[in-house]
Motif scaffolding. Structure first.
Motif, PDB file in Angstrom:
ATOM      1  N   PRO A   1       0.821  -1.218   0.000  1.00 18.79           N
ATOM      2  CA  PRO A   1       0.000   0.000   0.000  1.00 18.79           C
ATOM      3  C   PRO A   1       0.852   1.265   0.000  1.00 18.79           C
ATOM      4  O   PRO A   1       0.393   2.317  -0.462  1.00 18.79           O
ATOM      5  CB  PRO A   1      -0.834  -0.124   1.276  1.00 18.79           C
ATOM      6  N   LEU A   2       2.072   1.186   0.502  1.00 17.45           N
ATOM      7  CA  LEU A   2       2.943   2.360   0.446  1.00 17.45           C
ATOM      8  C   LEU A   2       3.253   2.751  -0.988  1.00 17.45           C
ATOM      9  O   LEU A   2       3.416   3.934  -1.287  1.00 17.45           O
ATOM     10  CB  LEU A   2       4.252   2.096   1.196  1.00 17.45           C
TER      11      LEU A   2
ATOM     12  N   ASP B   1       7.451  11.548  11.686  1.00 20.39           N
ATOM     13  CA  ASP B   1       7.174  12.654  12.592  1.00 20.39           C
ATOM     14  C   ASP B   1       5.675  12.684  12.890  1.00 20.39           C
ATOM     15  O   ASP B   1       4.935  11.763  12.529  1.00 20.39           O
ATOM     16  CB  ASP B   1       7.667  13.979  12.003  1.00 20.39           C
ATOM     17  N   THR B   2       5.217  13.745  13.567  1.00 21.15           N
ATOM     18  CA  THR B   2       3.812  13.785  13.972  1.00 21.15           C
ATOM     19  C   THR B   2       2.871  13.816  12.767  1.00 21.15           C
ATOM     20  O   THR B   2       1.770  13.253  12.822  1.00 21.15           O
ATOM     21  CB  THR B   2       3.539  15.008  14.862  1.00 21.15           C
ATOM     22  N   HIS B   3       3.285  14.473  11.670  1.00 15.63           N
ATOM     23  CA  HIS B   3       2.438  14.543  10.480  1.00 15.63           C
ATOM     24  C   HIS B   3       2.336  13.183   9.804  1.00 15.63           C
ATOM     25  O   HIS B   3       1.246  12.743   9.420  1.00 15.63           O
ATOM     26  CB  HIS B   3       2.982  15.581   9.500  1.00 15.63           C
ATOM     27  N   VAL B   4       3.480  12.521   9.629  1.00 15.56           N
ATOM     28  CA  VAL B   4       3.476  11.192   9.000  1.00 15.56           C
ATOM     29  C   VAL B   4       2.666  10.222   9.852  1.00 15.56           C
ATOM     30  O   VAL B   4       1.875   9.420   9.332  1.00 15.56           O
ATOM     31  CB  VAL B   4       4.914  10.686   8.792  1.00 15.56           C
ATOM     32  N   LEU B   5       2.845  10.280  11.170  1.00 16.68           N
ATOM     33  CA  LEU B   5       2.103   9.391  12.064  1.00 16.68           C
ATOM     34  C   LEU B   5       0.605   9.615  11.926  1.00 16.68           C
ATOM     35  O   LEU B   5      -0.178   8.662  11.826  1.00 16.68           O
ATOM     36  CB  LEU B   5       2.554   9.639  13.507  1.00 16.68           C
ATOM     37  N   ARG B   6       0.188  10.880  11.901  1.00 17.46           N
ATOM     38  CA  ARG B   6      -1.238  11.194  11.826  1.00 17.46           C
ATOM     39  C   ARG B   6      -1.859  10.708  10.519  1.00 17.46           C
ATOM     40  O   ARG B   6      -2.897  10.034  10.529  1.00 17.46           O
ATOM     41  CB  ARG B   6      -1.448  12.712  11.963  1.00 17.46           C
TER      42      ARG B   6
ATOM     43  N   ILE C   1      -5.106   7.078   6.840  1.00 18.62           N
ATOM     44  CA  ILE C   1      -5.304   6.316   5.598  1.00 18.62           C
ATOM     45  C   ILE C   1      -5.080   4.823   5.817  1.00 18.62           C
ATOM     46  O   ILE C   1      -4.878   4.062   4.872  1.00 18.62           O
ATOM     47  CB  ILE C   1      -4.415   6.841   4.457  1.00 18.62           C
ATOM     48  N   SER C   2      -5.150   4.406   7.088  1.00 17.21           N
ATOM     49  CA  SER C   2      -5.200   2.994   7.459  1.00 17.21           C
ATOM     50  C   SER C   2      -3.935   2.209   7.128  1.00 17.21           C
ATOM     51  O   SER C   2      -3.986   0.989   6.975  1.00 17.21           O
ATOM     52  CB  SER C   2      -6.406   2.310   6.792  1.00 17.21           C
ATOM     53  N   LEU C   3      -2.801   2.897   7.027  1.00 17.87           N
ATOM     54  CA  LEU C   3      -1.540   2.171   6.843  1.00 17.87           C
ATOM     55  C   LEU C   3      -1.084   1.520   8.137  1.00 17.87           C
ATOM     56  O   LEU C   3      -0.418   0.483   8.126  1.00 17.87           O
ATOM     57  CB  LEU C   3      -0.451   3.127   6.350  1.00 17.87           C
ATOM     58  N   ILE C   4      -1.421   2.141   9.255  1.00 17.16           N
ATOM     59  CA  ILE C   4      -1.052   1.626  10.566  1.00 17.16           C
ATOM     60  C   ILE C   4      -2.255   1.711  11.485  1.00 17.16           C
ATOM     61  O   ILE C   4      -3.209   2.427  11.212  1.00 17.16           O
ATOM     62  CB  ILE C   4       0.115   2.432  11.185  1.00 17.16           C
ATOM     63  N   GLY C   5      -2.180   0.970  12.586  1.00 16.70           N
ATOM     64  CA  GLY C   5      -3.228   1.046  13.590  1.00 16.70           C
ATOM     65  C   GLY C   5      -2.824   1.978  14.712  1.00 16.70           C
ATOM     66  O   GLY C   5      -1.966   2.848  14.542  1.00 16.70           O
TER      67      GLY C   5
ATOM     68  N   TYR D   1       7.009   3.321  12.911  1.00 21.45           N
ATOM     69  CA  TYR D   1       8.242   3.175  12.148  1.00 21.45           C
ATOM     70  C   TYR D   1       8.425   1.732  11.690  1.00 21.45           C
ATOM     71  O   TYR D   1       8.681   1.458  10.509  1.00 21.45           O
ATOM     72  CB  TYR D   1       9.443   3.615  12.986  1.00 21.45           C
ATOM     73  N   HIS D   2       8.283   0.804  12.615  1.00 15.12           N
ATOM     74  CA  HIS D   2       8.499  -0.604  12.270  1.00 15.12           C
ATOM     75  C   HIS D   2       7.445  -1.108  11.288  1.00 15.12           C
ATOM     76  O   HIS D   2       7.763  -1.867  10.361  1.00 15.12           O
ATOM     77  CB  HIS D   2       8.519  -1.460  13.540  1.00 15.12           C
ATOM     78  N   THR D   3       6.194  -0.687  11.475  1.00 17.50           N
ATOM     79  CA  THR D   3       5.140  -1.121  10.559  1.00 17.50           C
ATOM     80  C   THR D   3       5.380  -0.578   9.156  1.00 17.50           C
ATOM     81  O   THR D   3       5.309  -1.313   8.161  1.00 17.50           O
ATOM     82  CB  THR D   3       3.763  -0.658  11.061  1.00 17.50           C
ATOM     83  N   LEU D   4       5.683   0.709   9.057  1.00 14.75           N
ATOM     84  CA  LEU D   4       5.872   1.326   7.742  1.00 14.75           C
ATOM     85  C   LEU D   4       7.140   0.811   7.059  1.00 14.75           C
ATOM     86  O   LEU D   4       7.146   0.597   5.839  1.00 14.75           O
ATOM     87  CB  LEU D   4       5.916   2.849   7.878  1.00 14.75           C
ATOM     88  N   MET D   5       8.200   0.577   7.824  1.00 17.19           N
ATOM     89  CA  MET D   5       9.405  -0.001   7.226  1.00 17.19           C
ATOM     90  C   MET D   5       9.125  -1.423   6.731  1.00 17.19           C
ATOM     91  O   MET D   5       9.688  -1.865   5.724  1.00 17.19           O
ATOM     92  CB  MET D   5      10.547   0.003   8.233  1.00 17.19           C
ATOM     93  N   GLY D   6       8.238  -2.138   7.423  1.00 20.97           N
ATOM     94  CA  GLY D   6       7.855  -3.465   6.958  1.00 20.97           C
ATOM     95  C   GLY D   6       7.046  -3.436   5.678  1.00 20.97           C
ATOM     96  O   GLY D   6       7.026  -4.404   4.921  1.00 20.97           O
ATOM     97  N   LEU D   7       6.375  -2.311   5.429  1.00 24.31           N
ATOM     98  CA  LEU D   7       5.598  -2.147   4.201  1.00 24.31           C
ATOM     99  C   LEU D   7       6.430  -1.609   3.043  1.00 24.31           C
ATOM    100  O   LEU D   7       5.980  -1.629   1.896  1.00 24.31           O
ATOM    101  CB  LEU D   7       4.426  -1.191   4.453  1.00 24.31           C
TER     102      LEU D   7
END
Length: 241
Positions: free
Chosen positions: A11-12, A153-158, A163-167, A175-181
């Motif tokens: 999805p990334l 950062d706070t913007h990327v996290l929000r 957009i449901s990339l992370i819970g 960080y770990h979830t997005l790096m895994g994607l």
């Protein structure tokens, strides 16, 4: 025919492609040395970019080298960066971190991190006072180390949550979830670009904390905020590991 999970795109990739169509390529123009990036990133948390950049430039003008900053009185450093958030804490953490690097390496340099695995390098940085996963990723990715680490950062996290990339979870979990994607083929420049697109483009221009411009958003089909939920490629994708 159902799409094979092995062939499913992360999805990334869909997010990156949609934001690229909106904002165009965003590649680094210049990179600072790792110590300079550590100084800049260490005073930037919860502070507007313009404010932290001005504080960094004042530090650079005041000290002829970062070794002098490492030995400067905390109160003097705090006065120079007084308009950043928690200036006393940041001054104390920063000067201590610089002295710790000198003691460990023998001189003030982080160039040895280039020879480490990215997670080893990140853990070494996170052992320094005031350095969490975000500051460590800034040093690894934004500096001329140019390593594969996504700055959350706070913007990327929000927006990643919207957009449901992370819970639910903090920046470390994100960080770990997005790096895994992130596809293995993505370079440090690709992750720099993704950070810019998610922070500046999506997070600040289209989807700020208040008043998101949902009608203009190129990834609104993935956004839980508008009631659509997960897109098909999010459902098909399974992170590595």
């Amino acid at each position: 025919m159902q799409l094979s999970l092995a062939l499913a795109r992360s999805p990334l990739e869909s997010v990156r492609d949609a934001l690229l169509c909106e904002f165009g390529p965003q590649r680094p123009v210049t990179r600072m040395d790792p110590i300079s990036q550590l100084v800049k990133s260490s005073i930037s948390g919860r502070t507007l970019d313009a404010v932290s950049w001005n504080a960094f430039l004042r530090l650079r003008a005041e000290f002829s080298c970062w070794e002098n900053l490492a030995r400067a009185p905390v109160a003097a450093v705090a006065r120079i960066i007084q308009d950043v958030t928690f200036p006393e804490d940041r001054a104390r953490h920063l000067t201590t971190a610089l002295r710790m690097i000198e003691e460990k390496v023998g001189w003030l340099s982080l160039n040895h991190l280039k020879g480490l695995d990215v997670d080893q390098a990140r853990w070494e940085l996170q052992a320094l006072p005031g350095v969490g996963v975000k500051v460590a990723a800034c040093v690894l990715n934004f500096s001329d180390l140019a390593m594969r680490a996504l700055v959350v950062d706070t913007h990327v996290l929000r927006v990643a949550k919207r957009i449901s990339l992370i819970g639910a979870g903090d920046a470390t979990q994100a960080y770990h979830t997005l790096m895994g994607l992130a596809p293995d083929t993505w370079t440090a420049d690709d992750l720099f670009e993704l950070h810019w697109l998610m922070k500046r483009g999506l997070g600040q221009m289209l989807c700020p904390h208040e008043g998101p411009k949902c009608g203009a958003c190129p990834v609104k089909a993935m956004c839980a905020k508008v009631g659509v939920g997960h897109s098909a490629d999010v459902l098909a994708w399974r992170p590595r590991g």
